[in-house]
Design a protein around this motif. Structure first.
Motif, PDB file in Angstrom:
ATOM      1  N   LEU A 157       0.843  -1.191   0.000  1.00  0.00           N
ATOM      2  CA  LEU A 157       0.000   0.000   0.000  1.00  0.00           C
ATOM      3  C   LEU A 157       0.876   1.237   0.000  1.00  0.00           C
ATOM      4  O   LEU A 157       2.054   1.192   0.395  1.00  0.00           O
ATOM      5  CB  LEU A 157      -0.887   0.045   1.252  1.00  0.00           C
ATOM      6  N   SER A 158       0.289   2.355  -0.384  1.00  0.00           N
ATOM      7  CA  SER A 158       0.959   3.636  -0.188  1.00  0.00           C
ATOM      8  C   SER A 158       0.942   3.961   1.307  1.00  0.00           C
ATOM      9  O   SER A 158       0.145   3.417   2.072  1.00  0.00           O
ATOM     10  CB  SER A 158       0.249   4.737  -0.962  1.00  0.00           C
ATOM     11  N   GLU A 159       1.837   4.845   1.713  1.00  0.00           N
ATOM     12  CA  GLU A 159       1.852   5.253   3.123  1.00  0.00           C
ATOM     13  C   GLU A 159       0.511   5.856   3.523  1.00  0.00           C
ATOM     14  O   GLU A 159       0.018   5.638   4.634  1.00  0.00           O
ATOM     15  CB  GLU A 159       2.981   6.252   3.364  1.00  0.00           C
ATOM     16  N   ARG A 160      -0.080   6.598   2.614  1.00  0.00           N
ATOM     17  CA  ARG A 160      -1.364   7.245   2.924  1.00  0.00           C
ATOM     18  C   ARG A 160      -2.456   6.211   3.151  1.00  0.00           C
ATOM     19  O   ARG A 160      -3.216   6.288   4.131  1.00  0.00           O
ATOM     20  CB  ARG A 160      -1.750   8.185   1.779  1.00  0.00           C
ATOM     21  N   ALA A 161      -2.519   5.208   2.277  1.00  0.00           N
ATOM     22  CA  ALA A 161      -3.545   4.180   2.426  1.00  0.00           C
ATOM     23  C   ALA A 161      -3.333   3.386   3.714  1.00  0.00           C
ATOM     24  O   ALA A 161      -4.292   3.060   4.417  1.00  0.00           O
ATOM     25  CB  ALA A 161      -3.540   3.252   1.217  1.00  0.00           C
ATOM     26  N   ALA A 162      -2.081   3.085   4.026  1.00  0.00           N
ATOM     27  CA  ALA A 162      -1.798   2.355   5.266  1.00  0.00           C
ATOM     28  C   ALA A 162      -2.238   3.166   6.481  1.00  0.00           C
ATOM     29  O   ALA A 162      -2.808   2.620   7.441  1.00  0.00           O
ATOM     30  CB  ALA A 162      -0.309   2.024   5.351  1.00  0.00           C
ATOM     31  N   ALA A 163      -1.981   4.481   6.446  1.00  0.00           N
ATOM     32  CA  ALA A 163      -2.392   5.343   7.559  1.00  0.00           C
ATOM     33  C   ALA A 163      -3.913   5.420   7.660  1.00  0.00           C
ATOM     34  O   ALA A 163      -4.478   5.458   8.764  1.00  0.00           O
ATOM     35  CB  ALA A 163      -1.796   6.737   7.372  1.00  0.00           C
ATOM     36  N   GLN A 164      -4.589   5.436   6.525  1.00  0.00           N
ATOM     37  CA  GLN A 164      -6.052   5.491   6.554  1.00  0.00           C
ATOM     38  C   GLN A 164      -6.646   4.228   7.173  1.00  0.00           C
ATOM     39  O   GLN A 164      -7.598   4.294   7.965  1.00  0.00           O
ATOM     40  CB  GLN A 164      -6.585   5.692   5.129  1.00  0.00           C
ATOM     41  N   VAL A 165      -6.093   3.073   6.832  1.00  0.00           N
ATOM     42  CA  VAL A 165      -6.593   1.826   7.430  1.00  0.00           C
ATOM     43  C   VAL A 165      -6.302   1.806   8.923  1.00  0.00           C
ATOM     44  O   VAL A 165      -7.150   1.413   9.733  1.00  0.00           O
ATOM     45  CB  VAL A 165      -5.972   0.604   6.731  1.00  0.00           C
TER      46      VAL A 165
ATOM     47  N   VAL B 237      -0.192   4.830  17.044  1.00  0.00           N
ATOM     48  CA  VAL B 237       0.674   5.714  16.260  1.00  0.00           C
ATOM     49  C   VAL B 237       2.102   5.185  16.357  1.00  0.00           C
ATOM     50  O   VAL B 237       2.621   4.959  17.435  1.00  0.00           O
ATOM     51  CB  VAL B 237       0.591   7.158  16.792  1.00  0.00           C
ATOM     52  N   ASN B 238       2.733   4.970  15.199  1.00  0.00           N
ATOM     53  CA  ASN B 238       4.072   4.369  15.148  1.00  0.00           C
ATOM     54  C   ASN B 238       4.121   3.081  15.965  1.00  0.00           C
ATOM     55  O   ASN B 238       4.857   2.972  16.960  1.00  0.00           O
ATOM     56  CB  ASN B 238       5.136   5.357  15.653  1.00  0.00           C
ATOM     57  N   PRO B 239       3.377   2.065  15.569  1.00  0.00           N
ATOM     58  CA  PRO B 239       3.272   0.840  16.377  1.00  0.00           C
ATOM     59  C   PRO B 239       4.618   0.150  16.596  1.00  0.00           C
ATOM     60  O   PRO B 239       5.458   0.091  15.698  1.00  0.00           O
ATOM     61  CB  PRO B 239       2.336  -0.043  15.553  1.00  0.00           C
ATOM     62  N   GLN B 240       4.785  -0.373  17.798  1.00  0.00           N
ATOM     63  CA  GLN B 240       5.962  -1.157  18.136  1.00  0.00           C
ATOM     64  C   GLN B 240       5.650  -2.641  18.223  1.00  0.00           C
ATOM     65  O   GLN B 240       6.564  -3.466  18.218  1.00  0.00           O
ATOM     66  CB  GLN B 240       6.545  -0.693  19.478  1.00  0.00           C
ATOM     67  N   LEU B 241       4.371  -2.996  18.326  1.00  0.00           N
ATOM     68  CA  LEU B 241       3.967  -4.397  18.437  1.00  0.00           C
ATOM     69  C   LEU B 241       2.764  -4.660  17.550  1.00  0.00           C
ATOM     70  O   LEU B 241       1.864  -3.823  17.446  1.00  0.00           O
ATOM     71  CB  LEU B 241       3.596  -4.754  19.883  1.00  0.00           C
ATOM     72  N   VAL B 242       2.764  -5.815  16.916  1.00  0.00           N
ATOM     73  CA  VAL B 242       1.563  -6.377  16.295  1.00  0.00           C
ATOM     74  C   VAL B 242       1.233  -7.632  17.073  1.00  0.00           C
ATOM     75  O   VAL B 242       2.080  -8.517  17.229  1.00  0.00           O
ATOM     76  CB  VAL B 242       1.778  -6.718  14.811  1.00  0.00           C
ATOM     77  N   LEU B 243       0.010  -7.707  17.589  1.00  0.00           N
ATOM     78  CA  LEU B 243      -0.405  -8.840  18.415  1.00  0.00           C
ATOM     79  C   LEU B 243      -1.590  -9.550  17.763  1.00  0.00           C
ATOM     80  O   LEU B 243      -2.578  -8.901  17.398  1.00  0.00           O
ATOM     81  CB  LEU B 243      -0.817  -8.398  19.817  1.00  0.00           C
ATOM     82  N   VAL B 244      -1.478 -10.861  17.612  1.00  0.00           N
ATOM     83  CA  VAL B 244      -2.585 -11.687  17.137  1.00  0.00           C
ATOM     84  C   VAL B 244      -2.976 -12.619  18.269  1.00  0.00           C
ATOM     85  O   VAL B 244      -2.143 -13.351  18.805  1.00  0.00           O
ATOM     86  CB  VAL B 244      -2.196 -12.507  15.890  1.00  0.00           C
ATOM     87  N   VAL B 245      -4.248 -12.573  18.648  1.00  0.00           N
ATOM     88  CA  VAL B 245      -4.787 -13.480  19.670  1.00  0.00           C
ATOM     89  C   VAL B 245      -5.929 -14.247  19.044  1.00  0.00           C
ATOM     90  O   VAL B 245      -6.861 -13.656  18.483  1.00  0.00           O
ATOM     91  CB  VAL B 245      -5.278 -12.710  20.911  1.00  0.00           C
ATOM     92  N   LYS B 246      -5.856 -15.573  19.111  1.00  0.00           N
ATOM     93  CA  LYS B 246      -6.925 -16.429  18.584  1.00  0.00           C
ATOM     94  C   LYS B 246      -7.353 -17.396  19.674  1.00  0.00           C
ATOM     95  O   LYS B 246      -6.516 -18.044  20.304  1.00  0.00           O
ATOM     96  CB  LYS B 246      -6.449 -17.214  17.357  1.00  0.00           C
TER      97      LYS B 246
ATOM     98  N   ASN C 114      -6.087   4.292  10.861  1.00  0.00           N
ATOM     99  CA  ASN C 114      -7.045   5.205  11.480  1.00  0.00           C
ATOM    100  C   ASN C 114      -8.400   4.525  11.687  1.00  0.00           C
ATOM    101  O   ASN C 114      -9.066   4.706  12.715  1.00  0.00           O
ATOM    102  CB  ASN C 114      -7.200   6.444  10.603  1.00  0.00           C
ATOM    103  N   MET C 115      -8.792   3.712  10.713  1.00  0.00           N
ATOM    104  CA  MET C 115     -10.034   2.953  10.873  1.00  0.00           C
ATOM    105  C   MET C 115      -9.924   1.973  12.037  1.00  0.00           C
ATOM    106  O   MET C 115     -10.880   1.797  12.816  1.00  0.00           O
ATOM    107  CB  MET C 115     -10.349   2.183   9.589  1.00  0.00           C
ATOM    108  N   LEU C 116      -8.757   1.334  12.168  1.00  0.00           N
ATOM    109  CA  LEU C 116      -8.558   0.359  13.231  1.00  0.00           C
ATOM    110  C   LEU C 116      -8.555   1.024  14.610  1.00  0.00           C
ATOM    111  O   LEU C 116      -8.952   0.402  15.603  1.00  0.00           O
ATOM    112  CB  LEU C 116      -7.248  -0.402  13.004  1.00  0.00           C
TER     113      LEU C 116
END
Length: 650
Positions: free
Chosen positions: A442-450, A504-513, A452-454
């Motif tokens: 994605l573009s940086e803009r599109a990534a930021a928009q998603v 903002v500027n994430p340091q972690l991605v966490l997946v919990v299932k 923001n939705m999250l």
């Protein structure tokens, strides 16, 4: 008549013949069969034995040992082979921790072989290594300093000392080393003694492996997952935590039927249908193809819709008109299914493929599954909508974490990694992990928009139970029906949550299932609280891999109070306008009133009204002032300034 030989002559001849026979046989043995008999004699007197190699150590990213080969020694001495007994006595006495007089007396006893079993550490016996007549006999045992920490993930050895499971098996070729050999002397009763004069092939120790895992965060994930599985009455669950800017895996936790830590199953080997956690990928596909913007609207049919093919789709949270951002926030199946129709099948497929689905990530673990993403030619009429809702797509938790890393990385997919460094037995670095971008998705803009939705999902949507009171969290909930024996089963679900921390500027991605939760089986109820528990514990543990400076700066920016000094530092920013470039409309429109609303609601209202937003103050709390004032007429695309309470302190 010839005279008969005398008795003496006959006896002498017989002796001569016997002597000749003995000489002949000796010549045969010495000349003809000498090598054969010498080999037999050597085999009876000596035996070749294997020398074990030290198995390499598994470390976490901070140097905490997770699996160690404890090395101890016994000391053997052949007094006859010592160069000089007198100077050897004090060296031996110091290494053995015995009085010199006692050692001297033992050496003077004229025994062929003497042994002190110890166990002695290498530090104690190192001065004896090069002494002629002294043999150091190494013994190796595998030791796990924290046996309760991810035992299934780290793994164990088999009876031969080779990796049988987990990381011990995955990295066995690096850790095992190469065994050596030694020649031992056998005495008449079969006892073995080392011989310093015999050749020895030294063992080559295995390499040390420094993992990307954070032991403290791994422990936190293990405990939070076990508690979450118990609270949900579930059959199991998984957690993956990744550092998005490097792709390094910080924690892999799994719980199944009372056991924890297994890595060979669901984390990398078994795929599941992600459900609503896949909706942000459909939104990203719409954004990158230019088919929609975050404020494009769709009619969500008040919660129930039957399409022209007769397929019934319903929403858990009935709604009327929703923007794309709202579709993600409330997790509308109807909204995302309708919006996905704007994409061609190829556009939707290529977007999912570019996020890494349908192919293994390349992680350094055996048995990784690539999941399922069928080629377009195998789609049915329902596939486009199903994929947008997270069905007809199978992913592993690791794939899902890597894909959400795209939003955290400004649109770039990175290859995940589990090995940070490999070091040889001398400590020299043989290889070191370097960040490996796979592609720009994605573009940086599109990534930021998603992203923001999250953020909206956690602040106002289905993921509220993952929210922290200190830092903003972005994420998405998911709930999907489980497939058992090839069919969807009633009452069997996967509940999931994927979080970005901080938002903002994430340091972690966490997946919990969470597998098969009882009662409230939705991702927001079963999986989101586990995410929050992990983050709270991580923030309270200084040793966890987090950039505290960046977090402190973010927290200062978000603080609504703090006096004049804090207010003076309040940021001023133009909030990204989801409509793209601002083009003024010739027809003025009324500026909506947003005073008293929280910042996010105010920005959404102004964006929906067609205005750009300039924020003065902290991006949290209530709006205290706006300019132009509410009700003023302004063309579309005009810049509206809003202020928070922190700015008014000035």
């Amino acid at each position: 008549m010839a005279k008969a030989p005398s008795r003496l002559t006959l006896i002498g001849g017989a002796f001569v013949l016997v002597a000749l026979a003995v000489v002949g046989r000796a010549a045969q043995l010495q000349l003809g069969q000498g090598e054969q008999w010498r080999a037999r004699a050597a085999a009876q007197q000596t035996v070749r034995v294997s020398l074990p190699a030290r198995r390499g150590t598994l470390y976490d990213r901070t140097g905490v040992p997770l699996a160690v080969s404890q090395e101890t020694y016994a000391v053997g001495v052949s007094p006859r082979d010592l160069d000089d007994v007198a100077p050897a006595v004090p060296i031996l006495a110091q290494a053995l921790g015995l009085p010199a007089q006692r050692v001297a007396a033992q050496l003077a006893a004229r025994r062929v072989w003497m042994e002190w079993p110890g166990p002695f550490t290498w530090t104690r016996v190192a001065p004896l290594k090069r002494m002629r007549g002294v043999t150091l006999m190494r013994r190796l045992e595998r030791f796990y300093p924290r046996p309760e920490l991810a035992s299934g993930l780290i793994g164990r050895l088999d009876v031969r000392g080779r990796g049988a499971s987990g990381l011990e098996r995955a990295f066995d070729s690096l850790l095992a080393g190469r065994g050596g050999t030694a020649v031992m002397i056998r005495d008449p009763v079969g006892r073995l003694y080392p011989s310093p004069s015999r050749p020895v092939a030294e063992a080559v120790d295995g390499a040390d492996v420094v993992l990307t895992l954070d032991a403290e965060l791994q422990d936190i994930a293990d405990r939070a997952l076990r508690q979450g599985v118990a609270d949900a009455g579930a059959s199991g669950g998984d957690v993956v935590i990744v550092q998005p800017e490097t792709g390094e895996i910080l924690a892999l936790a799994s719980a199944r039927a009372g056991s924890t830590g297994a890595v060979g199953g669901t984390l990398v080997g078994d795929a599941f249908e992600p459900g609503s956690t896949a909706k942000p990928f459909a939104a990203a596909a719409l954004l990158r193809a230019g088919r929609a913007t975050p404020i494009d609207t769709v009619f969500a049919e008040n919660g129930m819709w039957t399409d022209e093919r007769g397929r019934r789709i319903h929403d858990t949270h009935p709604s009327a008109v929703l923007t794309l951002a709202d579709v993600i926030r409330v997790s509308s199946n109807i909204g995302i299914a309708k919006l996905a129709r704007r994409l061609t099948h190829v556009e939707e497929y290529e977007a999912l493929r570019d996020f890494g689905f349908g192919t293994p990530t390349g992680i350094e673990l055996p048995g990784e599954s690539g999941g399922t993403l069928r080629a377009v030619r195998r789609w049915t009429d329902e596939s486009a909508a199903s994929l947008a809702m997270g069905y007809e797509l199978a992913v592993t938790p690791l794939q899902l974490a890597a894909a959400y890393g795209v939003f955290a990385n400004g649109g770039v997919l990175l290859e995940p990694a589990l090995v940070r460094e490999v070091r040889d037995a001398e400590g020299a670095v043989r290889s070191r992990h370097r960040t490996r971008p796979v592609r720009r998705v994605l573009s940086e803009r599109a990534a930021a928009q998603v992203t923001n939705m999250l953020m909206g999902v956690v602040e106002e949507g289905t993921g509220r139970r993952a929210a922290l009171g200190t830092y903003p969290v972005a994420g998405k909930t998911g709930t999907s029906r489980r497939v058992v024996a090839g069919r969807y089963r009633e009452g069997r679900y996967w509940a999931s949550f994927v979080g970005l921390f901080p938002a903002v500027n994430p340091q972690l991605v966490l997946v919990v299932k969470i597998d098969d939760p009882s009662g409230d089986y939705f991702g927001g109820a079963a999986a989101a609280p586990v995410t929050r528990a992990i983050l709270e514990a991580a923030l309270a543990t200084p040793a966890v891999t987090l950039d505290r400076t960046r977090l402190a700066r973010r927290r200062l920016d978000d603080a609504p109070e703090g006096g004049v000094a804090a207010a003076a530092a309040a940021p001023t920013a133009v909030v990204p306008w989801p409509l793209g470039e601002a083009v003024a409309d010739s027809q003025p429109r009324a500026v909506p009133s947003v005073t008293g609303l929280d910042v996010r609601a105010a920005v959404r209202a102004l964006h929906q009204g067609g205005f750009r937003v300039r924020l003065v103050g902290a991006p949290r709390g209530a709006v205290t002032a706006m300019s132009p004032e509410a009700g003023a007429a302004a063309p579309r695309g005009s810049l509206i300034t809003i202020r928070t309470g922190a700015a008014d302190a000035r």
